[in-house]
Design an enzyme around this catalytic site. Structure first.
Site, PDB file in Angstrom:
ATOM      1  N   ARG A  46       0.819  -1.216   0.000  1.00  0.00           N
ATOM      2  CA  ARG A  46       0.000   0.000   0.000  1.00  0.00           C
ATOM      3  C   ARG A  46       0.848   1.259   0.000  1.00  0.00           C
ATOM      4  NH1 ARG A  46      -5.320  -0.166   2.909  1.00  0.00           N
ATOM      5  NH2 ARG A  46      -5.905  -2.331   2.950  1.00  0.00           N
ATOM      6  N   LYS A 134       3.242 -19.265   7.103  1.00  0.00           N
ATOM      7  CA  LYS A 134       2.545 -19.702   8.315  1.00  0.00           C
ATOM      8  C   LYS A 134       2.153 -18.466   9.127  1.00  0.00           C
ATOM      9  CE  LYS A 134       5.657 -19.708  12.019  1.00  0.00           C
ATOM     10  NZ  LYS A 134       6.134 -20.101  13.239  1.00  0.00           N
ATOM     11  N   GLU A 202      15.660 -22.113  22.167  1.00  0.00           N
ATOM     12  CA  GLU A 202      16.274 -20.905  21.604  1.00  0.00           C
ATOM     13  C   GLU A 202      16.710 -19.947  22.711  1.00  0.00           C
ATOM     14  OE1 GLU A 202      14.396 -19.506  17.672  1.00  0.00           O
ATOM     15  OE2 GLU A 202      12.714 -20.065  18.933  1.00  0.00           O
ATOM     16  N   ASP A 221       3.624 -21.618  17.559  1.00  0.00           N
ATOM     17  CA  ASP A 221       4.766 -21.045  16.833  1.00  0.00           C
ATOM     18  C   ASP A 221       5.733 -22.126  16.353  1.00  0.00           C
ATOM     19  OD1 ASP A 221       6.428 -18.868  15.899  1.00  0.00           O
ATOM     20  OD2 ASP A 221       7.768 -19.287  17.580  1.00  0.00           O
ATOM     21  N   HIS A 226       6.526 -26.253  12.763  1.00  0.00           N
ATOM     22  CA  HIS A 226       7.821 -26.822  12.363  1.00  0.00           C
ATOM     23  C   HIS A 226       8.099 -28.213  12.916  1.00  0.00           C
ATOM     24  CE1 HIS A 226       8.443 -22.831  10.976  1.00  0.00           C
ATOM     25  NE2 HIS A 226       8.688 -22.296  12.150  1.00  0.00           N
ATOM     26  N   LYS A 324      11.735 -20.278  24.329  1.00  0.00           N
ATOM     27  CA  LYS A 324      12.517 -19.065  24.067  1.00  0.00           C
ATOM     28  C   LYS A 324      13.217 -18.617  25.341  1.00  0.00           C
ATOM     29  CE  LYS A 324      10.337 -17.465  19.953  1.00  0.00           C
ATOM     30  NZ  LYS A 324      11.335 -17.714  18.948  1.00  0.00           N
TER      31      LYS A 324
HETATM   32  O1  LIG Z   1      16.023 -21.193  13.557  1.00  0.00           O
HETATM   33  P1  LIG Z   1      15.208 -20.463  12.552  1.00  0.00           P
HETATM   34  O2  LIG Z   1      15.383 -20.970  11.177  1.00  0.00           O
HETATM   35  O3  LIG Z   1      15.380 -18.992  12.676  1.00  0.00           O
HETATM   36  O4  LIG Z   1      13.689 -20.764  12.895  1.00  0.00           O
HETATM   37  C1  LIG Z   1      13.172 -20.514  14.157  1.00  0.00           C
HETATM   38  C2  LIG Z   1      12.082 -19.482  14.088  1.00  0.00           C
HETATM   39  O5  LIG Z   1      11.033 -20.008  13.285  1.00  0.00           O
HETATM   40  C3  LIG Z   1       9.940 -19.110  13.132  1.00  0.00           C
HETATM   41  O6  LIG Z   1       8.981 -19.663  12.269  1.00  0.00           O
HETATM   42  C4  LIG Z   1       9.333 -18.849  14.479  1.00  0.00           C
HETATM   43  O7  LIG Z   1       8.221 -17.973  14.329  1.00  0.00           O
HETATM   44  C5  LIG Z   1      10.366 -18.239  15.395  1.00  0.00           C
HETATM   45  O8  LIG Z   1       9.832 -17.991  16.683  1.00  0.00           O
HETATM   46  C6  LIG Z   1      11.583 -19.126  15.486  1.00  0.00           C
HETATM   47  O9  LIG Z   1      12.592 -18.424  16.181  1.00  0.00           O
END
Ligand SMILES: O=P(O)(O)OC[C@H]1O[C@@H](O)[C@H](O)[C@@H](O)[C@@H]1O
Length: 455
Positions: A46, A134, A202, A221, A226, A324
């Site tokens: 936009r 996603k 993470e 998430d 994943h 996290k």
């Molecule tokens: O390790 P990568 O490839 O960055 O993927 C992890 C991330 O994948 C994303 O899809 C999540 O939303 C994140 O929260 C996550 O940190």
């Protein structure tokens, strides 16, 4: 099935964060290893921007992985200012592409759904591919509804549901490791395997993503999207080929057999981080982060145990965990073998069963075995066979984009798989929503709540 390459990539939401943070660097990674055919890049959003400003943005995002092909694509990129929820503007935008077109939805889910509804009213060029990020829907019903509309627009092979974990080289390595070596595959079954753990811990925290994350939480998430796909590749039956039909068919089959270990919430744990430090970073408590509604009780760490109801895996727990703001980053698939049926009497020492660990990052493989120790030959000891798996030529996003540009849906999440993933986690989300599972706490920088045993 149409497999001609894509000639024009149109990014909807070109001015957004996803485009500059993930999509364009992924495209640069793909272009650096693919010189074969020109690609026209059109950005649409936009906001007001001219071609020069858009080219500048593209060049900046391409900078880290510069290549002659990337420079050529950046220099010829176009920008179209458009409200893509408006049918006429969307039609004109798509018509500005030449050859086979891919439409990449780098848009918030609610807007993406509106655009899909508008697309359903338009006559579209032959072979157009729709790439959706996603989250794909918010539950099984909404994913099914979205799939139904998409089916009226293009065939399934032309819908590309993006999950970049399918592009991670170590995840794809599961195919070679499992199906090109006779030594593992026959053992990967009950009763040889005691449990399988998929851990994605993470050190990264919220990183300013409260708007999205606070409504998603760790299960949606990471686990729903994943990790269930990684589990499918770890547990599926050997496909006849790695064609999109065979590979995605095997993944779908194993996910259809997957359920949470118990429906009452006892198969799941959840927690969220309190204030703490990771390295030299001080983090506020999750509940105090900007944009977080602490009343929502969003989990930043979750662990769920699944079972797969088929001959191969009946009774073997699959524990999927992701969180996290943890002290140690870990991205491991850990397969713990069952103890031997009989240990010869007279052998003493640790007989903890063998473990195979496939690490996604760093890409390594290690096999933990029991051997006779160095001293007394009848005392058991442990040894480790380790190898590194090497760096992939392309980033995970690059790999997924390569498959998209090739017009091959092999790395796209098939529609029924997206629905299955929501079906599988639904009892956990319900147990969280109704507080059947307590929300525990852990200090940022720790390895989770003290009561959780580490793997
Ligand atoms: O390790 P990568 O490839 O960055 O993927 C992890 C991330 O994948 C994303 O899809 C999540 O939303 C994140 O929260 C996550 O940190």
């Amino acid at each position: 099935m149409m497999t001609a390459r894509i000639d024009t990539l149109i990014i909807l939401g070109a001015g957004g964060d996803l485009t500059s943070r993930l999509l364009l660097p992924g495209l640069a990674s793909f272009l650096a290893s693919d010189q074969s055919q020109p690609l026209t890049l059109i950005g649409a959003d936009r906001q007001e921007m001219d071609d020069a400003a858009w080219r500048n943005r593209v060049t900046q995002s391409f900078d880290a992985i510069a290549s002659p092909a990337a420079t050529a694509v950046a220099n010829a990129a176009h920008y179209v200012q458009a409200d893509v929820t408006d049918a006429e503007q969307l039609r004109e935008l798509i018509a500005s592409g030449s050859g086979r077109v891919a439409l990449y939805f780098a848009l918030p889910p609610a807007i993406a759904q509106k655009v899909v509804a508008v697309l359903a009213t338009l006559e579209l060029p032959e072979g157009i591919v729709l790439a959706l990020e996603k989250p794909f829907g918010t539950d099984e019903t909404s994913a099914r509804d979205l799939n139904r509309i998409l089916q009226t627009i293009v065939p399934e092979e032309q819908v590309f549901r993006v999950d970049h974990f399918l592009g991670k080289s170590t995840v794809l390595n599961l195919l070679g490791l499992r199906f090109a070596n006779r030594i593992f595959e026959p053992l990967l079954a009950a009763p040889n395997v005691a449990k399988v753990e998929l851990i994605f811990d993470e050190a990264l925290a919220l990183e300013g993503r409260a708007g999205y994350y606070d409504r998603a939480g760790a299960v949606v998430d990471m686990i729903q999207s994943h990790l269930l796909l990684v589990m499918a590749l770890t547990a599926m039956e050997p496909p006849a080929s790695v064609s999109s039909e065979d590979l995605r068919g095997s993944m779908a089959q194993v996910l259809r057999a997957t359920r949470v270990q118990s429906v009452d919430g006892t198969c799941a744990r959840r927690a969220r981080y309190t204030a703490g430090t990771i390295g030299d970073r001080s983090l506020p408590a999750y509940a105090d982060e900007d944009g977080v509604d602490s009343e929502r009780g969003t989990e930043t760490l979750a662990e769920v145990t699944f079972e797969i109801d088929n001959w191969r895996w009946a009774g073997v727990p699959f524990v999927l965990r992701s969180g996290k703001a943890l002290g140690d980053s870990r991205q491991d698939i850990v397969i713990t073998f069952a103890p031997v049926p009989h240990l010869p009497r007279g052998l003493t020492g640790s007989a903890d069963p063998a473990q195979l660990t496939i690490s996604i990052k760093p890409a390594t493989l290690s096999l933990d075995l029991i051997v006779n120790g160095e001293g007394d030959p009848f005392t058991l000891d442990r040894t480790q066979l380790n190898t590194t798996l090497g760096d992939a030529a392309m980033s995970a996003y690059g790999e997924v984009i390569a498959s998209l540009i090739d017009g091959d849906p092999v790395l796209s999440v098939r529609g029924d798989v997206a629905e299955q993933c929501w079906r599988i986690v639904a009892p956990v989300l319900e147990a969280f929503r109704t507080a059947q599972v307590p929300l525990e706490e852990y200090p940022a920088g720790s390895n989770g709540p003290g009561s959780w045993d580490s793997v």
